[in-house]
Design a protein around this motif. Sequence first.
Motif, PDB file in Angstrom:
ATOM      1  N   ALA A 446       0.851  -1.193   0.000  1.00  0.00           N
ATOM      2  CA  ALA A 446       0.000   0.000   0.000  1.00  0.00           C
ATOM      3  C   ALA A 446       0.888   1.245   0.000  1.00  0.00           C
ATOM      4  O   ALA A 446       1.681   1.430   0.926  1.00  0.00           O
ATOM      5  CB  ALA A 446      -0.919   0.008   1.209  1.00  0.00           C
ATOM      6  N   VAL A 447       0.754   2.047  -1.038  1.00  0.00           N
ATOM      7  CA  VAL A 447       1.474   3.316  -1.122  1.00  0.00           C
ATOM      8  C   VAL A 447       0.459   4.412  -0.794  1.00  0.00           C
ATOM      9  O   VAL A 447      -0.519   4.598  -1.518  1.00  0.00           O
ATOM     10  CB  VAL A 447       2.081   3.529  -2.526  1.00  0.00           C
ATOM     11  CG1 VAL A 447       2.948   4.787  -2.543  1.00  0.00           C
ATOM     12  CG2 VAL A 447       2.892   2.314  -2.951  1.00  0.00           C
ATOM     13  N   VAL A 448       0.693   5.113   0.293  1.00  0.00           N
ATOM     14  CA  VAL A 448      -0.324   6.008   0.861  1.00  0.00           C
ATOM     15  C   VAL A 448       0.159   7.448   0.882  1.00  0.00           C
ATOM     16  O   VAL A 448       1.298   7.739   1.269  1.00  0.00           O
ATOM     17  CB  VAL A 448      -0.683   5.556   2.299  1.00  0.00           C
ATOM     18  CG1 VAL A 448      -1.651   6.543   2.948  1.00  0.00           C
ATOM     19  CG2 VAL A 448      -1.285   4.158   2.272  1.00  0.00           C
ATOM     20  N   GLN A 449      -0.728   8.354   0.450  1.00  0.00           N
ATOM     21  CA  GLN A 449      -0.494   9.797   0.596  1.00  0.00           C
ATOM     22  C   GLN A 449      -1.313  10.274   1.793  1.00  0.00           C
ATOM     23  O   GLN A 449      -2.534  10.346   1.725  1.00  0.00           O
ATOM     24  CB  GLN A 449      -0.938  10.543  -0.658  1.00  0.00           C
ATOM     25  CG  GLN A 449      -0.813  12.070  -0.543  1.00  0.00           C
ATOM     26  CD  GLN A 449      -1.403  12.786  -1.745  1.00  0.00           C
ATOM     27  OE1 GLN A 449      -1.603  12.200  -2.804  1.00  0.00           O
ATOM     28  NE2 GLN A 449      -1.684  14.077  -1.584  1.00  0.00           N
ATOM     29  N   PRO A 450      -0.652  10.578   2.924  1.00  0.00           N
ATOM     30  CA  PRO A 450      -1.410  11.040   4.099  1.00  0.00           C
ATOM     31  C   PRO A 450      -1.935  12.462   3.900  1.00  0.00           C
ATOM     32  O   PRO A 450      -1.419  13.225   3.071  1.00  0.00           O
ATOM     33  CB  PRO A 450      -0.368  11.005   5.223  1.00  0.00           C
ATOM     34  CG  PRO A 450       0.833  10.316   4.664  1.00  0.00           C
ATOM     35  CD  PRO A 450       0.786  10.501   3.191  1.00  0.00           C
ATOM     36  N   MET A 451      -2.934  12.805   4.658  1.00  0.00           N
ATOM     37  CA  MET A 451      -3.410  14.186   4.670  1.00  0.00           C
ATOM     38  C   MET A 451      -2.285  15.116   5.128  1.00  0.00           C
ATOM     39  O   MET A 451      -2.165  16.238   4.639  1.00  0.00           O
ATOM     40  CB  MET A 451      -4.606  14.312   5.614  1.00  0.00           C
ATOM     41  CG  MET A 451      -5.872  13.634   5.123  1.00  0.00           C
ATOM     42  SD  MET A 451      -6.635  14.499   3.745  1.00  0.00           S
ATOM     43  CE  MET A 451      -7.208  15.995   4.556  1.00  0.00           C
ATOM     44  N   ASP A 452      -1.466  14.630   6.041  1.00  0.00           N
ATOM     45  CA  ASP A 452      -0.351  15.403   6.591  1.00  0.00           C
ATOM     46  C   ASP A 452       0.859  14.482   6.663  1.00  0.00           C
ATOM     47  O   ASP A 452       0.858  13.499   7.415  1.00  0.00           O
ATOM     48  CB  ASP A 452      -0.718  15.924   7.986  1.00  0.00           C
ATOM     49  CG  ASP A 452       0.338  16.843   8.580  1.00  0.00           C
ATOM     50  OD1 ASP A 452       1.480  16.867   8.049  1.00  0.00           O
ATOM     51  OD2 ASP A 452       0.034  17.521   9.573  1.00  0.00           O
ATOM     52  N   MET A 453       1.904  14.775   5.875  1.00  0.00           N
ATOM     53  CA  MET A 453       3.083  13.902   5.832  1.00  0.00           C
ATOM     54  C   MET A 453       3.776  13.820   7.188  1.00  0.00           C
ATOM     55  O   MET A 453       4.528  12.875   7.446  1.00  0.00           O
ATOM     56  CB  MET A 453       4.068  14.388   4.773  1.00  0.00           C
ATOM     57  CG  MET A 453       3.835  13.812   3.380  1.00  0.00           C
ATOM     58  SD  MET A 453       3.917  11.995   3.286  1.00  0.00           S
ATOM     59  CE  MET A 453       5.662  11.700   3.625  1.00  0.00           C
ATOM     60  N   ARG A 454       3.524  14.775   8.065  1.00  0.00           N
ATOM     61  CA  ARG A 454       4.141  14.728   9.383  1.00  0.00           C
ATOM     62  C   ARG A 454       3.618  13.552  10.211  1.00  0.00           C
ATOM     63  O   ARG A 454       4.243  13.145  11.177  1.00  0.00           O
ATOM     64  CB  ARG A 454       3.909  16.043  10.124  1.00  0.00           C
ATOM     65  CG  ARG A 454       4.661  17.239   9.533  1.00  0.00           C
ATOM     66  CD  ARG A 454       4.265  18.538  10.184  1.00  0.00           C
ATOM     67  NE  ARG A 454       2.859  18.845   9.942  1.00  0.00           N
ATOM     68  CZ  ARG A 454       2.263  19.975  10.350  1.00  0.00           C
ATOM     69  NH1 ARG A 454       2.972  20.877  11.022  1.00  0.00           N
ATOM     70  NH2 ARG A 454       0.991  20.191  10.090  1.00  0.00           N
TER      71      ARG A 454
END
Length: 511
Positions: A446-454
């Motif tokens: 799973a390659v995920v783009q978070p709402m906030d990379m932090r």
Amino acid sequence: MHPITHAEARPDHPAIIMSGSGETLTYGEMDAYANRFAQLLRARGLRRGDHFGVLLENSIHYLPIVWGSQRAGTMMVPVSTRLTAPEICYILKDAGVKLLITSIYFADRIDAIRAHCPDMELLILGGEAMEDYEAALAGQSAEPIADQAPGQYMLYSSGTTGSPKGVRPAPPESEDIDAPIPLVGLAVMGAGMPADGSMVYLSPAPLYHAAPLGWCTTAHRLGGTVVVMEKFDPVHALETIERYRVTDSQWVPTHFVRMLKLKPEEREGYDLSSHQRALHAAAPCPVPIKREMIEWWGPIINEYYAGSEGIGMTLIKAEDWLERPGSVGKAIYGTIHVCGPEGEELPAGQDGLLYFENAMIPTYHNDPAKTAEAMHERGWMTLGDIGHLDEDGYLYLTDRKSHMIISGGVNIYPQEIENLLVTHDKVMDAAVIGAPCEDFGEKVVAVVQPMDMREAGDSLESELRDFLAPRLSSVKMPRLFDFRPELPREANGKLYKRELRDEYAKRAENA
């Protein structure tokens, strides 16, 4: 119905409005532009059936160029603005393009295009001397050319699973430029679009894609106003609906996700009461996402399933979808067949490869092997999707055949996992792929783009695993989570999964 008719009847009615700048072309102005462009094509030696390319950002020029080609009988080749110079040149050479219309916006790629395609002529918006497009256009007559004929466009696949392939349409059924086309009938009778010229149609996606081209030109055939977004932005999309009193629109699921992730005050800060019909397609929409959109916008959201090949279409309206969540509707163009590995037709409820039966079958340009691969022995064609029909003929999509992961002998469809991940409050986007694995052949990644990379890291991974666990069997649970600020996604919503798979294959080789 044709824009020529509307230009005669209502020359001052807006045909195109750019949502950001407000720049506008009336039907009369678009008609004159299209005639000049057809004259320009003839002046540059392009005759019926000749190919020319268009590499342009969303601008006031794009649709008049389409309509000029529609009068010149030429084959327009729209090129993705996301591509690198070598990828662009591959398409231009493969298509046999004689002339490229582009703009100074692509200055970083133009020199390489010249070098790789030395025999191809360029005309550039913002260009100079012999390559000055605006000067060349202004020098042409606004009178119709003597040999008008309906043009076509050859769209290239996004290259998500390999080299892009040109979809060469079947020849037009009529030499009459204002002959009826199927999409107009489907728009009015199926989607309910008005035919009285009252439509204000919002196009938030790049114009080089099949859906924006098809629906924008259909809106023009119906005498409506097309509002084009220079680039999609969720807040600006809502603002545009309010400002221009948009009645109709077309979206992809990623647009919905991004609008739903807005803060409540942003989502609720605009008057959307003019909005009567919203179409969406391009990828299966997660059921919770669509349900939330219907709760927000009301039962105006209609979904269709189709492809650049133009071999068929399904449609489902919001009220029917609420009774059959996840369906993309019944066929309204072409006949659907669900087939097993040996080409046998499968019963209702059983997943198989989807084929459309249609008299109008395209081919893949310069690729008879790919054309043959897409064909059933009975003359039906597939877009490469897996799905099933229910007892009432409603279609449900499972995933792309090429995206299927085989792990330990088990078939896993990534779309199911992606649809769950994007509903998590901390996830903006997600792609699920198969990566090489010594033990199982492939493992789920799973390659995920978070709402906030932090927030990316072990804690978020643990939270996502806990979120998925009650909803997925253990074999489908991703073995690896990878967080990154952006995914390689086309502006039409399609993921470049090939790029991700290639990346993980190289990692496995170098391990």
